[in-house]
Design a protein around this motif. Structure first.
Motif, mmCIF file in Angstrom:
data_model
loop_
_atom_site.group_PDB
_atom_site.id
_atom_site.type_symbol
_atom_site.label_atom_id
_atom_site.label_comp_id
_atom_site.label_asym_id
_atom_site.label_seq_id
_atom_site.Cartn_x
_atom_site.Cartn_y
_atom_site.Cartn_z
ATOM 1 N N GLY A 160 0.828 -1.197 0.000
ATOM 2 C CA GLY A 160 0.000 0.000 0.000
ATOM 3 C C GLY A 160 0.866 1.252 0.000
ATOM 4 N N SER A 161 0.289 2.348 -0.418
ATOM 5 C CA SER A 161 1.036 3.612 -0.485
ATOM 6 C C SER A 161 0.757 4.463 0.752
ATOM 7 C CB SER A 161 0.632 4.385 -1.746
ATOM 8 O OG SER A 161 1.173 5.689 -1.728
ATOM 9 N N SER A 162 1.778 5.152 1.221
ATOM 10 C CA SER A 162 1.618 6.074 2.358
ATOM 11 C C SER A 162 1.732 7.525 1.876
ATOM 12 C CB SER A 162 2.666 5.772 3.434
ATOM 13 O OG SER A 162 3.981 5.839 2.881
ATOM 14 N N HIS A 163 1.171 7.785 0.741
ATOM 15 C CA HIS A 163 1.259 9.108 0.106
ATOM 16 C C HIS A 163 0.271 10.087 0.737
ATOM 17 C CE1 HIS A 163 0.920 12.136 -3.137
ATOM 18 N NE2 HIS A 163 2.162 11.781 -3.424
ATOM 19 N N PHE A 164 0.618 11.390 0.672
ATOM 20 C CA PHE A 164 -0.266 12.452 1.123
ATOM 21 C C PHE A 164 -0.583 13.382 -0.046
ATOM 22 C CE2 PHE A 164 1.651 10.980 4.988
ATOM 23 C CZ PHE A 164 0.624 11.049 5.922
ATOM 24 N N GLY B 37 -3.205 -7.402 -1.945
ATOM 25 C CA GLY B 37 -2.474 -6.145 -1.887
ATOM 26 C C GLY B 37 -2.675 -5.465 -0.537
ATOM 27 N N GLY B 38 -1.651 -4.753 -0.065
ATOM 28 C CA GLY B 38 -1.757 -4.064 1.221
ATOM 29 C C GLY B 38 -2.595 -2.799 1.129
ATOM 30 N N TRP B 39 -3.198 -2.408 2.246
ATOM 31 C CA TRP B 39 -3.996 -1.192 2.282
ATOM 32 C C TRP B 39 -3.093 0.036 2.271
ATOM 33 C CZ3 TRP B 39 -8.477 -1.921 6.379
ATOM 34 C CH2 TRP B 39 -9.474 -2.716 5.794
ATOM 35 N N GLY B 40 -3.545 1.078 1.558
ATOM 36 C CA GLY B 40 -2.838 2.348 1.590
ATOM 37 C C GLY B 40 -3.205 3.127 2.847
ATOM 38 N N ASN B 41 -2.466 4.211 3.119
ATOM 39 C CA ASN B 41 -2.702 4.943 4.368
ATOM 40 C C ASN B 41 -4.049 5.644 4.415
ATOM 41 O OD1 ASN B 41 -2.144 6.963 2.514
ATOM 42 N ND2 ASN B 41 -0.673 8.056 3.809
ATOM 43 N N ALA C 46 -3.059 12.058 10.051
ATOM 44 C CA ALA C 46 -1.999 11.915 9.034
ATOM 45 C C ALA C 46 -1.191 10.634 9.259
ATOM 46 C CB ALA C 46 -1.100 13.131 9.067
ATOM 47 N N PRO C 47 -1.841 9.468 9.055
ATOM 48 C CA PRO C 47 -1.098 8.206 9.230
ATOM 49 C C PRO C 47 0.019 8.083 8.194
ATOM 50 C CG PRO C 47 -3.202 7.800 8.165
ATOM 51 C CD PRO C 47 -3.221 9.240 8.578
ATOM 52 N N ARG C 48 1.208 7.782 8.672
ATOM 53 C CA ARG C 48 2.360 7.683 7.768
ATOM 54 C C ARG C 48 2.751 6.219 7.502
ATOM 55 N NH1 ARG C 48 4.635 12.490 6.839
ATOM 56 N NH2 ARG C 48 3.965 14.232 8.163
ATOM 57 N N PRO D 30 2.577 -1.741 -6.491
ATOM 58 C CA PRO D 30 2.229 -0.971 -5.296
ATOM 59 C C PRO D 30 1.158 0.068 -5.597
ATOM 60 C CG PRO D 30 4.345 -0.266 -6.179
ATOM 61 C CD PRO D 30 3.948 -1.474 -6.943
ATOM 62 N N GLY D 31 0.447 0.507 -4.533
ATOM 63 C CA GLY D 31 -0.549 1.563 -4.694
ATOM 64 C C GLY D 31 0.134 2.881 -4.994
ATOM 65 N N THR D 32 -0.618 3.820 -5.505
ATOM 66 C CA THR D 32 -0.062 5.135 -5.848
ATOM 67 C C THR D 32 -0.934 6.237 -5.265
ATOM 68 O OG1 THR D 32 -1.238 5.076 -7.967
ATOM 69 C CG2 THR D 32 1.026 4.293 -7.966
ATOM 70 N N ALA D 33 -0.579 7.474 -5.612
ATOM 71 C CA ALA D 33 -1.299 8.636 -5.090
ATOM 72 C C ALA D 33 -2.729 8.694 -5.610
ATOM 73 C CB ALA D 33 -0.543 9.903 -5.495
ATOM 74 N N LYS D 34 -3.489 9.603 -5.007
ATOM 75 C CA LYS D 34 -4.887 9.841 -5.381
ATOM 76 C C LYS D 34 -5.763 8.607 -5.163
ATOM 77 C CE LYS D 34 -3.672 13.365 -8.794
ATOM 78 N NZ LYS D 34 -3.814 13.825 -10.201
ATOM 79 N N GLY D 35 -5.340 7.771 -4.206
ATOM 80 C CA GLY D 35 -6.137 6.586 -3.871
ATOM 81 C C GLY D 35 -6.169 5.529 -4.956
ATOM 82 N N SER D 36 -5.199 5.572 -5.875
ATOM 83 C CA SER D 36 -5.184 4.621 -6.994
ATOM 84 C C SER D 36 -4.628 3.262 -6.562
ATOM 85 C CB SER D 36 -4.334 5.168 -8.144
ATOM 86 O OG SER D 36 -4.880 6.369 -8.629
#
Length: 348
Positions: A22-26, A126-130, A140-142, A75-81
């Protein structure tokens, strides 16, 4: 000697795909320097499947593909993708393939039908994103989940030929000659033991555009169930045949004794073979005159249909086909007989 194209046993390593992390993007934008979490989920790892294919008759295509590995998820990416899922891997096998765990010997599955699909290994999630971990107290989970690991397994694939009629006999009993005469198959034929070193299949055409499949396997000798001769390697192909056609030459010293030896080897290998429907073909009958063909009943196996044939002289082959077809469709014929008898009783 050239390597045989008939492969009925392979051992392969299989691995499904890993799940993507999963992605930890903000979220970041021109006027939003500190946006909330928007990390997407990781993609699913690919599965590994077995698929039956009636157009295959050997495992040769897997001999040099000993590692079957499905694709891992992105892996996951930004914008909840969500990341792209890994591509599944399909292993095409002939109908009649049995699968075992190579490390434990446990039975896994049996692929018997065209198009049949069996999942052998499941890909990792697949793992969950933040974005999933945001709460009223944690804005703001990192952190994000890693993807699930892949599954892996060493498997053994064994092919057991699917045929209606299996030919059983000692070396040089005339099995390959019969197959070459009643089908379009072209097995190797020669006057020495173990001419046939691999199974052969052929389609026997019958009346009214009907047909059935006949399989010739290498000759059995006494002690085959213990590994003598070509041993256990080909005996397993008899297990899938609907009917066993025992073939014993007419010039044999004792037809009944040879039949018992063959029958005993099959029972030692697998007791369930004792329940198979049997027919006896006394081959090479062109060597006998009409008087010699009157073999005393006590010298023949009891309660088993038999016929005298000569593949070379084309003698008795139509009668053999009739017997084989009737035995293969015994239940259908019995039902028809019941209907006829019932109608006769009604008319009386």
């Amino acid at each position: 000697m050239a390597e045989s194209n008939f492969v009925d046993y392979v051992k392969i390593y299989c691995s499904s795909g890993k799940g993507g992390r999963g992605s930890s993007h903000f979220r970041r934008a021109k006027y939003i320097p500190k946006g909330g979490p928007d990390g997407g989920d990781g993609g699913r790892g690919g599965d590994v499947y077995l698929k039956g294919n009636r157009n295959l008759w050997t495992l040769l295509h897997l001999r040099y593909e000993r590692h079957v590995i499905a694709e891992s998820g992105d892996p996951g990416t930004a914008k909840g993708s969500t990341g792209k899922s890994g591509e599944d891997k399909y292993i095409e096998v002939p109908c009649g393939t049995v699968v075992y765990d190579a490390d434990t010997g446990d039975f896994i599955c049996d692929v018997t039908e065209d198009g049949q699909i069996v999942r052998l290994l499941k890909g990792g999630k697949g793992g969950w994103g933040n974005i999933h971990f945001k709460t009223s107290t944690t804005q703001a989970p990192r952190y994000a989940q890693p993807g699930e690991p892949s599954e892996e397994r060493n498997v053994i694939l064994q092919l057991k030929l699917l045929a209606d009629v299996g030919l059983v006999g000692f070396p040089n009993a005339g099995k390959s000659t019969l197959l070459s005469v009643v089908t379009s198959a072209k097995p190797k034929i020669a006057n020495y033991p173990f001419t046939t070193l691999e199974p052969n299949l052929g389609i026997v055409k019958y009346r009214e555009n009907r047909s059935f499949i006949m399989a010739d396997i290498p000759g059995i000798i006494e002690g085959a169930s213990e590994g003598k001769g070509l041993g256990l390697r080909f005996l397993r192909h008899i297990e899938r045949n609907s009917l066993l056609l025992f073939m014993i030459p007419a010039d044999s010293e004792d037809i009944g004794k040879e039949y018992k030896i063959l029958d005993n080897e099959l029972k030692k290998y697998n007791p369930d073979l004792a329940d198979k429907t049997r027919v006896l073909a006394i081959t090479k009958c062109d060597l006998l005159d009409a008087e010699q063909q009157k073999i005393p009943a006590k010298k023949l196996p009891k309660k088993i249909p038999y016929v005298f044939i000569s593949s070379v002289a084309q003698m008795g082959l139509d009668e053999l086909k009739d017997i084989l077809w009737r035995e293969l469709n015994r239940e259908t014929f019995q039902d028809k007989d019941k209907i006829v008898r019932k109608n006769m009783e009604i008319n009386q």
